[in-house]
Structures are given as C-alpha cells and as structure tokens.
Design an enzyme around this catalytic site. Structure first.
Site, PDB file in Angstrom:
ATOM      1  N   LYS A 108       0.626  -1.200   0.022  1.00  0.00           N
ATOM      2  CA  LYS A 108       0.138   0.087   0.086  1.00  0.00           C
ATOM      3  C   LYS A 108       0.841   1.205  -0.009  1.00  0.00           C
ATOM      4  O   LYS A 108       1.754   1.345   0.770  1.00  0.00           O
ATOM      5  CB  LYS A 108      -0.966   0.199   0.971  1.00  0.00           C
ATOM      6  CG  LYS A 108      -2.109  -0.892   1.075  1.00  0.00           C
ATOM      7  CD  LYS A 108      -2.995  -0.677   0.222  1.00  0.00           C
ATOM      8  CE  LYS A 108      -4.110  -1.631   0.088  1.00  0.00           C
ATOM      9  NZ  LYS A 108      -5.184  -1.338  -0.892  1.00  0.00           N
ATOM     10  N   ASP A 139      -0.281  -0.370  -4.647  1.00  0.00           N
ATOM     11  CA  ASP A 139      -1.596   0.001  -4.695  1.00  0.00           C
ATOM     12  C   ASP A 139      -1.728   1.432  -4.185  1.00  0.00           C
ATOM     13  O   ASP A 139      -1.536   1.613  -2.934  1.00  0.00           O
ATOM     14  CB  ASP A 139      -2.503  -1.047  -4.095  1.00  0.00           C
ATOM     15  CG  ASP A 139      -3.901  -0.712  -4.183  1.00  0.00           C
ATOM     16  OD1 ASP A 139      -4.416   0.112  -5.009  1.00  0.00           O
ATOM     17  OD2 ASP A 139      -4.758  -1.546  -3.429  1.00  0.00           O
ATOM     18  N   GLU A 165      -1.126  -0.509  -9.017  1.00  0.00           N
ATOM     19  CA  GLU A 165      -2.706  -0.621  -9.084  1.00  0.00           C
ATOM     20  C   GLU A 165      -3.229   0.899  -8.778  1.00  0.00           C
ATOM     21  O   GLU A 165      -3.071   1.399  -7.692  1.00  0.00           O
ATOM     22  CB  GLU A 165      -3.038  -1.590  -7.880  1.00  0.00           C
ATOM     23  CG  GLU A 165      -4.334  -1.831  -8.004  1.00  0.00           C
ATOM     24  CD  GLU A 165      -4.757  -2.943  -6.937  1.00  0.00           C
ATOM     25  OE1 GLU A 165      -5.702  -3.064  -6.343  1.00  0.00           O
ATOM     26  OE2 GLU A 165      -3.863  -4.029  -6.970  1.00  0.00           O
ATOM     27  N   ASP A 193      -8.258  -0.943 -10.966  1.00  0.00           N
ATOM     28  CA  ASP A 193      -9.075  -1.560  -9.848  1.00  0.00           C
ATOM     29  C   ASP A 193     -10.289  -0.732  -9.702  1.00  0.00           C
ATOM     30  O   ASP A 193     -11.416  -1.224 -10.293  1.00  0.00           O
ATOM     31  CB  ASP A 193      -8.318  -1.518  -8.724  1.00  0.00           C
ATOM     32  CG  ASP A 193      -9.081  -2.191  -7.349  1.00  0.00           C
ATOM     33  OD1 ASP A 193     -10.112  -2.742  -7.595  1.00  0.00           O
ATOM     34  OD2 ASP A 193      -8.598  -2.128  -6.301  1.00  0.00           O
ATOM     35  N   LYS A 217     -12.623  -8.120  -8.317  1.00  0.00           N
ATOM     36  CA  LYS A 217     -13.180  -8.478  -7.301  1.00  0.00           C
ATOM     37  C   LYS A 217     -14.575  -9.009  -7.179  1.00  0.00           C
ATOM     38  O   LYS A 217     -15.476  -8.337  -7.915  1.00  0.00           O
ATOM     39  CB  LYS A 217     -12.886  -7.445  -6.183  1.00  0.00           C
ATOM     40  CG  LYS A 217     -11.509  -7.023  -5.761  1.00  0.00           C
ATOM     41  CD  LYS A 217     -11.430  -5.779  -4.916  1.00  0.00           C
ATOM     42  CE  LYS A 217      -9.968  -5.046  -4.837  1.00  0.00           C
ATOM     43  NZ  LYS A 217      -9.880  -3.962  -3.873  1.00  0.00           N
TER      44      LYS A 217
END
Length: 327
Positions: A108, A139, A165, A193, A217
C-alpha cells in the site's frame, strides 16, 4: 433455484465485527454480514462508507454464493500475494511472515498523512526482505494525480515493480499517466481497480487504453459470474483480489480466480491473514503461497464470539434492506 426474498435474507443474516492485526484502509475492525442459503454461505461486506447503489452489487454476490453456488473451475489451487499495509519499514518482516511461501507482495502506498519518502522506504524494505526475485506491486487506491504518480513511480521503479494498481482516481488520468510514464522511460505497467469495480461502464478502461491489466473482485462486481463476464468483454489480463473478507467471502474470490481461463498473476486473496479472527476454524490461509479452492462454512460458535453489538446489527439489517431494493 429460486431467488430468496428479503425476509429470507433477514432470517439468516449474522453480523460480525473482527479486529485487524494492523490498521487497513483506516479501520481497526472489519464488520460484515453473513447469509446462509441452500448453496452455502455468502458474505455481504461493503465498506461502511459505500452507499446503497454500490452495496447492492455486494449483496448480489452474497446471494449468488448462498443461493446459486459458484460456477465450474479450471484449477484446484490459486497463487496469492502477500499484502503489506502502510506500515513502517521495521514492521515489514512481521507482516510478510503471515504469508508463508508467497513470492509476490502488494504494498500500500499514497496513504493519507504519509509522504512519497514513506512509500519508497516501505517498498525498499519489502524488496530487502523478499529478495531480488520476488514480484512487488504497489496499490495507491487512486491517491495520486498524474504528475505525482509519475514522479513517485519513477522513484519506485528501481526496486522492480510488477505494476502499479490504480495510481490515479480517474480513467482519463490512468490513460495520461501511461503516456507520461512512456515518455519518461519508466517501465511500470498500470492496473485498473476502482476504475473497473466502481465504474458505471468498466469498459472505458479498455476503450481509452487506460491500463495494461485489470484487477477484479467478486463482491464489488456483483458476483463471480458477473466478474467473469467483465474479464471476457474487457480482454485485458486480470488479477483477482479481495476486499478484506472473512474466509466465507474469500471463498468467492478464490472461486473467481479458479474459474478464469487464464491466470498469469498471483492473486490478492491472502488477506484473511490480516484479521485477528475468523468465522471458521478452517481459515482460507495460504500454504506454500497458494490457496486451495474449496467451500467455507461459518462456525456457529465463532459467529457468536465475533457477533457485532445490537445497534450495529440493526444498522446492517437496515443497510441490507436498502441494498435489496436496488440489487
């Protein structure tokens, strides 16, 4: 099999609140609602800030799992990545230890209140801990503008990035970032995403040439079948990820990864390790960097142990009812 009524859902819903080992997405506890149907268990766990329209897709995914079941799969095991929250560099080895056998890590970055220097140090610590051959992806959850993304990714690129991401929030920004990175000679692929799972038209990522690959997802896209349709229509390589689910919700993500015709990347499906508890004694945790493809049932004793307070249960029942009107 016939679809359930709202009364069917409310009759079976159980709400749990499970603490996290490390704060993630700014929260210290994960609340979700679990549903039991004729095909098994489903999880309804949109993050608390999401409105009814977005939550409706999560409810569709939970109903699919509990009442319809999952589609046929083409593999029995799914490779997963480690997930490193926005921790300090000294905490990185302890986080990675919860993901035994994983040779890919998602880190992250762009955390509110932190600086690019923090991101660079964290990624450097992951590279040092995992060695030169591991894959590292970052991300940003849309946290950068185009110029900042290009600058920070240029600093991170020497550590060897598999991809970045959702570095920027808007699809047009992702397109512009890809152009900027190419002009600067920075070889970092861009993955979409939120521009897929939160978009009214996820195909804009394809149409604007805004990404090299997509992250999907199951729950935010409305279930495994809907996610498979999006991948087929988009035509870009896909990485399957999760939404900080319990093992019940994670089983849908694993089923999605197992059903994809092609799977070239480790999946972000190991985040049960970030929870300090679960709704089953047989948690979906990676072994040798992989997850087995299997169904998961909630355990009554663990549902009781992690049961949310009555006011939170009422809140989730109201939320489920609002999402049902739009599902």
């Amino acid at each position: 099999m016939s679809e359930p009524s709202l009364a069917d859902l409310l009759d079976t819903v159980r709400v749990v609140s499970i603490p996290l080992r490390v704060r993630f997405r700014g929260v210290a506890e994960r609340e979700v609602a679990l549903l039991e149907g004729p095909a098994g268990w489903g999880e309804f766990g949109p993050f608390l800030e999401y409105g009814p329209a977005e939550a409706a897709r999560w409810l569709s995914s939970a109903v699919e799992a509990a009442w319809l079941g999952r589609p046929p799969t083409v593999r029995t095991r799914v490779p997963v990545n480690a997930t490193v929250p926005a921790v300090t560099p000294d905490a990185v080895p302890g986080v990675l230890a919860r993901f035994p056998g994983c040779t890919t890590a998602k880190v992250k970055v762009a955390e509110r209140g932190q600086s690019p220097d923090d991101d660079v140090c964290r990624v450097a610590a992951v590279r040092a801990a995992m060695g030169p051959h591991a894959r590292i992806r970052v991300d940003a959850n849309g946290g950068w503008d185009v110029d900042t993304a290009a600058e920070v990714l240029g600093r991170l690129a020497p550590h060897g990035l598999e991809y970045a991401e959702q570095p920027c929030a808007e699809v047009e920004e992702l397109r512009d970032l890809r152009i900027s990175l190419a002009r600067r000679g920075i070889d970092v692929p861009v993955a979409a995403d939120e521009s897929i799972r939160k978009a009214e038209d996820p195909m804009r990522v394809r149409d604007l040439d805004a990404a090299d690959l997509i992250v999907i997802k199951a729950a935010p896209l409305g279930g495994v079948r809907r996610a498979l349709d999006i991948v087929a229509e988009c035509g870009l390589p896909a990485v399957v990820s999760s939404a900080l689910d319990t093992s019940v919700g994670m089983a849908s993500g694993v089923a999605l990864a197992a059903a994809l015709p092609q799977l070239d990347h480790a999946c972000g499906l190991g985040t049960v390790a970030l929870l300090d508890g679960d709704v089953t004694a047989d948690s979906l945790l990676p072994v040798d960097g992989q997850l087995a493809v299997r169904c998961v049932s909630a355990d009554a004793a663990l549902l009781d142990r992690w049961s949310a307070p009555p006011d939170r249960v009422r809140w989730w029942r109201d939320r489920l009812s609002a999402a049902w009107e739009l599902a």
